[in-house]
Motif scaffolding. Structure first.
Motif, PDB file in Angstrom:
ATOM      1  N   LYS A 185      13.564  79.038 -50.185  1.00  0.00           N
ATOM      2  CA  LYS A 185      14.926  79.386 -50.576  1.00  0.00           C
ATOM      3  C   LYS A 185      14.865  80.209 -51.848  1.00  0.00           C
ATOM      4  O   LYS A 185      14.215  79.815 -52.819  1.00  0.00           O
ATOM      5  CB  LYS A 185      15.754  78.123 -50.791  1.00  0.00           C
ATOM      6  N   ALA A 186      15.528  81.358 -51.859  1.00  0.00           N
ATOM      7  CA  ALA A 186      15.495  82.243 -53.018  1.00  0.00           C
ATOM      8  C   ALA A 186      16.879  82.829 -53.256  1.00  0.00           C
ATOM      9  O   ALA A 186      17.656  83.040 -52.311  1.00  0.00           O
ATOM     10  CB  ALA A 186      14.486  83.368 -52.801  1.00  0.00           C
ATOM     11  N   CYS A 187      17.181  83.109 -54.513  1.00  0.00           N
ATOM     12  CA  CYS A 187      18.455  83.735 -54.854  1.00  0.00           C
ATOM     13  C   CYS A 187      18.474  85.181 -54.389  1.00  0.00           C
ATOM     14  O   CYS A 187      17.458  85.870 -54.436  1.00  0.00           O
ATOM     15  CB  CYS A 187      18.669  83.718 -56.365  1.00  0.00           C
ATOM     16  N   LYS A 188      19.630  85.621 -53.937  1.00  0.00           N
ATOM     17  CA  LYS A 188      19.842  87.038 -53.657  1.00  0.00           C
ATOM     18  C   LYS A 188      20.498  87.637 -54.902  1.00  0.00           C
ATOM     19  O   LYS A 188      21.658  87.345 -55.209  1.00  0.00           O
ATOM     20  CB  LYS A 188      20.737  87.220 -52.433  1.00  0.00           C
ATOM     21  N   VAL A 189      19.736  88.422 -55.618  1.00  0.00           N
ATOM     22  CA  VAL A 189      20.225  88.972 -56.881  1.00  0.00           C
ATOM     23  C   VAL A 189      20.832  90.345 -56.623  1.00  0.00           C
ATOM     24  O   VAL A 189      20.148  91.278 -56.183  1.00  0.00           O
ATOM     25  CB  VAL A 189      19.082  89.073 -57.909  1.00  0.00           C
ATOM     26  N   THR A 237      26.658  81.972 -56.000  1.00  0.00           N
ATOM     27  CA  THR A 237      25.293  82.431 -55.759  1.00  0.00           C
ATOM     28  C   THR A 237      25.051  82.550 -54.263  1.00  0.00           C
ATOM     29  O   THR A 237      25.403  81.648 -53.496  1.00  0.00           O
ATOM     30  CB  THR A 237      24.256  81.445 -56.344  1.00  0.00           C
ATOM     31  N   ASN A 238      24.462  83.661 -53.869  1.00  0.00           N
ATOM     32  CA  ASN A 238      24.008  83.829 -52.493  1.00  0.00           C
ATOM     33  C   ASN A 238      22.515  83.550 -52.428  1.00  0.00           C
ATOM     34  O   ASN A 238      21.766  83.948 -53.321  1.00  0.00           O
ATOM     35  CB  ASN A 238      24.294  85.241 -51.994  1.00  0.00           C
ATOM     36  N   PHE A 239      22.091  82.849 -51.392  1.00  0.00           N
ATOM     37  CA  PHE A 239      20.690  82.495 -51.215  1.00  0.00           C
ATOM     38  C   PHE A 239      20.189  83.009 -49.871  1.00  0.00           C
ATOM     39  O   PHE A 239      20.950  83.082 -48.896  1.00  0.00           O
ATOM     40  CB  PHE A 239      20.487  80.976 -51.241  1.00  0.00           C
ATOM     41  N   THR A 240      18.910  83.323 -49.831  1.00  0.00           N
ATOM     42  CA  THR A 240      18.229  83.577 -48.565  1.00  0.00           C
ATOM     43  C   THR A 240      17.317  82.396 -48.277  1.00  0.00           C
ATOM     44  O   THR A 240      16.431  82.081 -49.078  1.00  0.00           O
ATOM     45  CB  THR A 240      17.399  84.870 -48.614  1.00  0.00           C
ATOM     46  N   VAL A 241      17.547  81.733 -47.156  1.00  0.00           N
ATOM     47  CA  VAL A 241      16.683  80.640 -46.708  1.00  0.00           C
ATOM     48  C   VAL A 241      15.847  81.186 -45.556  1.00  0.00           C
ATOM     49  O   VAL A 241      16.392  81.563 -44.518  1.00  0.00           O
ATOM     50  CB  VAL A 241      17.496  79.412 -46.270  1.00  0.00           C
ATOM     51  N   THR A 242      14.530  81.236 -45.754  1.00  0.00           N
ATOM     52  CA  THR A 242      13.634  81.825 -44.755  1.00  0.00           C
ATOM     53  C   THR A 242      12.887  80.729 -44.005  1.00  0.00           C
ATOM     54  O   THR A 242      12.192  79.908 -44.615  1.00  0.00           O
ATOM     55  CB  THR A 242      12.628  82.780 -45.424  1.00  0.00           C
ATOM     56  N   PHE A 243      13.056  80.722 -42.679  1.00  0.00           N
ATOM     57  CA  PHE A 243      12.337  79.801 -41.802  1.00  0.00           C
ATOM     58  C   PHE A 243      11.192  80.600 -41.169  1.00  0.00           C
ATOM     59  O   PHE A 243      11.440  81.536 -40.407  1.00  0.00           O
ATOM     60  CB  PHE A 243      13.259  79.265 -40.708  1.00  0.00           C
ATOM     61  N   SER A 244       9.955  80.228 -41.467  1.00  0.00           N
ATOM     62  CA  SER A 244       8.802  80.979 -40.971  1.00  0.00           C
ATOM     63  C   SER A 244       7.988  80.132 -40.008  1.00  0.00           C
ATOM     64  O   SER A 244       7.776  78.933 -40.235  1.00  0.00           O
ATOM     65  CB  SER A 244       7.908  81.422 -42.140  1.00  0.00           C
ATOM     66  N   ASN A 245       7.522  80.776 -38.950  1.00  0.00           N
ATOM     67  CA  ASN A 245       6.634  80.141 -37.975  1.00  0.00           C
ATOM     68  C   ASN A 245       5.284  80.848 -38.063  1.00  0.00           C
ATOM     69  O   ASN A 245       5.097  81.905 -37.471  1.00  0.00           O
ATOM     70  CB  ASN A 245       7.217  80.260 -36.571  1.00  0.00           C
ATOM     71  N   PRO A 246       4.324  80.291 -38.834  1.00  0.00           N
ATOM     72  CA  PRO A 246       3.032  80.959 -39.006  1.00  0.00           C
ATOM     73  C   PRO A 246       2.062  80.719 -37.858  1.00  0.00           C
ATOM     74  O   PRO A 246       0.946  81.238 -37.868  1.00  0.00           O
ATOM     75  CB  PRO A 246       2.502  80.332 -40.299  1.00  0.00           C
TER      76      PRO A 246
END
Length: 617
Positions: A326-330, A347-356
């Motif tokens: 989870k990271a802030c969108k600046v 605050t807007n956030f980007t939550v990234t779901f990754s399948n490695p």
């Protein structure tokens, strides 16, 4: 190393085998599945040979660039670990380090060389899909820096992420469905036993799935396989060890062997120092979960589950894995910003779901662990889902622009394909600056799963870089002005004699973008108490409540005749006797706290002003 084999050659070999079967030509059953050399060469060495399948030389490569430097690598996922021999080496210690105990009961120590026959040099694992039947096959192995006598190996495949913790601890825990494979080097170094267990928990946590002791086995050359159980036509597991010296692949880091008192580099594995095996996970789980995140190779006193564990090599094995971040969108002026109310932050956030991994994640869900709604002052909504190239839309659709509820799961994708990711945009309003919390990702790893069997979390912490990028820009400034009403005093006759009557207006203004609370206006000549009620708040600059004019008794916005905050004095300031310069004045002090914490501007915010009314004008 032999000339790389093409995919056409591999498929041709498989087609020929199937044609022979169809024509009624007798071929050994052990030629297929986990023992199929057109998939992987399980023959007691690491060098790619004439069979069409991969070998460890192809996929276990610790040069810069890794397995990508090898033309032939058909594994779904692989891992290669170089174990230490000196101060970097880790090994088991303590009586609780046994397979029947949970991972958090194990103990490890650094800078410990195990007994020579138990010392691991390298460890490796890889997963493949058998195209003939869709079975998932996992291969594994290790090499030892010594040989001789009876020794045993073990290989754990964990669903949880396992890592090394502080104070000799392991981080992570066993999960139902973890797999353990053990094998013995009997006297002379030849493999004589294979056991496959599944972790089920409880008082007897290891369930026997297949074992030499219960079903027997058979040997073909250096390869040993478990006998099939009822209904199975291919071996569940096979293993092999080198009966003769074998070449160490040139792509590997240095292999050391101890023949005397020192570990010496060598390009050859002495006899019975190299071990490899494979297991057919589909025979164990059927269509159930075959999701693993970590791999551990170990040496041990025996193949028994109560054996004392010795050396180990631990690494990731993302056969079916997921990560969440989870990271802030600046974006200047958009996120993060102080809201117009001056008391909350957007605050807007980007939550990234990754399948490695190479597998598919299903019913992928987001769970906010932040307190939401009610008196928390926090509110978050999903505003967008970017499925990228590997995601498919949730069914039912992800609810957008709807307030989320704490600990409630929201599906954000129906599936996420291997080696791809999905981004979710969250828009949150909070009384905190910055807003830090834990977000949770959940997914199912196989069709027909009930509850999600894969859970990952990500915690935003104040000591991370997010503290800098997630803090909404703030400016705080309190301003006070004081003016003499009528520009002079008036003389009044009181019971105490003639006195000067001085009246003032006091205006307090918030010039920052953050609301100010707990305002105190102190003017001891006018009142012993604050001139404003307890709990008075000023809105942010530009709002209708950003200032207060004291002395405006009719609330017209101006100080009219007869208005103001007044006091009576019997003598001018400093006892001045010259009526032309005599004045009556005082000082007003104001203080307030910011409604949003502002680390660079500690509370309270303060200011003061002075003014004087002349005796004569």
């Amino acid at each position: 190393m032999s000339k790389p084999t093409t995919r056409f050659q591999k498929n041709a070999g498989r087609v020929l085998t199937l044609l022979l079967v169809a024509a009624g030509v007798a071929i050994p059953l052990i030629a297929l599945s986990v023992n199929d050399e057109t998939i992987f060469e399980l023959e007691g060495n690491a060098v790619d040979g004439p069979p069409a399948g991969d070998d460890w030389e192809n996929i276990a490569d610790d040069r810069p660039g890794g397995p990508g430097l090898i033309a032939q690598n058909h594994s779904n996922v692989q891992t290669f670990i170089t174990d230490g021999l000196d101060a970097t080496d880790t090994a088991f210690t303590g009586g609780g380090s046994k397979d029947v105990n949970n991972v958090n009961q194990w103990q490890q120590v650094t800078s410990a060389v195990s007994p020579i026959k138990n010392e691991i040099g390298h460890a490796f694992a890889a997963a493949y899909t058998d195209p003939s039947n869709g079975h998932l096959l996992v291969y594994f192995g290790l090499d030892r820096s010594g040989s001789g006598g009876t020794a045993a190996t073990g290989f754990w495949f964990f669903k949880d992420k396992i890592s090394l913790g502080a104070n000799g601890q392991f981080v992570g825990t066993h999960t139902v469905g973890d797999i353990l494979v053990t094998s013995d080097y009997v006297t002379g170094g030849k493999i004589g036993e294979i056991n496959v267990f599944r972790w089920i928990g409880g008082q007897k946590p290891l369930q026997v799935v297949g074992s030499t002791s219960t079903g027997g086995g058979f040997t073909v050359g250096d390869r040993y396989c478990l006998n099939n159980v009822a209904g199975q036509t291919t071996p569940m597991a096979c293993a092999a060890s080198n009966s003769n010296p074998e070449t160490v692949p040139s792509s590997w880091s240095t292999y050391f062997f101890k023949s005397g008192s020192t570990f010496d580099p060598t390009n050859t594995f002495p006899a019975r120092t190299f071990f490899e095996g494979g297991v057919d996970l589909t025979q164990i789980f059927g269509t159930g979960s075959t999701c693993f995140a970590s791999f551990m190779a170990m040496t041990r006193t025996s193949a028994s589950t109560s054996a004392q564990l010795k050396d180990f090599a631990l690494g990731d094995f993302a056969l079916c894995d997921m990560s969440v971040a989870k990271a802030c969108k600046v974006e200047a002026g958009v996120s993060p910003v102080v809201n117009p109310d001056g008391v909350s932050v957007h605050t807007n956030f980007t939550v990234t779901f990754s399948n490695p991994s190479g597998g598919t994640l299903r019913d992928v869900q987001l769970v906010e662990k932040l307190g939401l709604g009610g008196t928390t002052g926090n509110a978050c909504k999903i505003t967008a889902v970017d499925l990228g190239s590997g995601g498919t839309a949730a069914n039912p659709a992800t609810p957008l622009n709807t307030n989320l509820v704490k600990d409630t799961a929201y599906e954000i994708a129906n599936t996420i394909a291997g080696h791809s990711s999905v981004d979710v945009t969250l828009s949150c309003d909070s009384l905190d600056n910055p807003l830090l919390n834990i977000v949770e990702a959940r997914a199912k790893t196989f069709v027909g799963a009930g509850d999600p069997d894969l859970v990952r979390t990500y915690q935003m912490k104040s000591d991370d870089d997010v503290l800098d990028e997630c803090v909404a820009p703030t400016n705080t400034a309190i301003d006070v002005t004081k003016d003499c009403v009528g520009d002079k005093v008036t003389l009044v006759n009181t019971s105490g004699g003639m006195k000067a009557h001085a009246c003032f207006s006091i205006e307090v203004t918030n010039k920052g973008n953050v609301a100010l609370k707990n305002l105190v206006v102190a003017d001891p000549k006018i009142s012993a108490n604050s001139l404003v009620p307890t709990g008075t708040t000023l809105g942010p600059a530009g709002s209708a409540t950003d200032s207060i004019l004291l002395g405006d008794t009719d609330h017209s916005g101006t100080i009219d005749a007869g208005e103001g905050l007044c006091f009576d004095a019997i003598a001018p300031d400093n006892g001045e006797t010259d009526t032309d310069v005599a004045v009556f004045g005082n000082r007003v002090d104001v203080s307030a706290d910011t409604a949003i914490p502002v680390p660079s501007f500690p509370n309270p915010q303060t200011d003061y002003a002075t003014d004087s009314c002349p005796l004569c004008k």
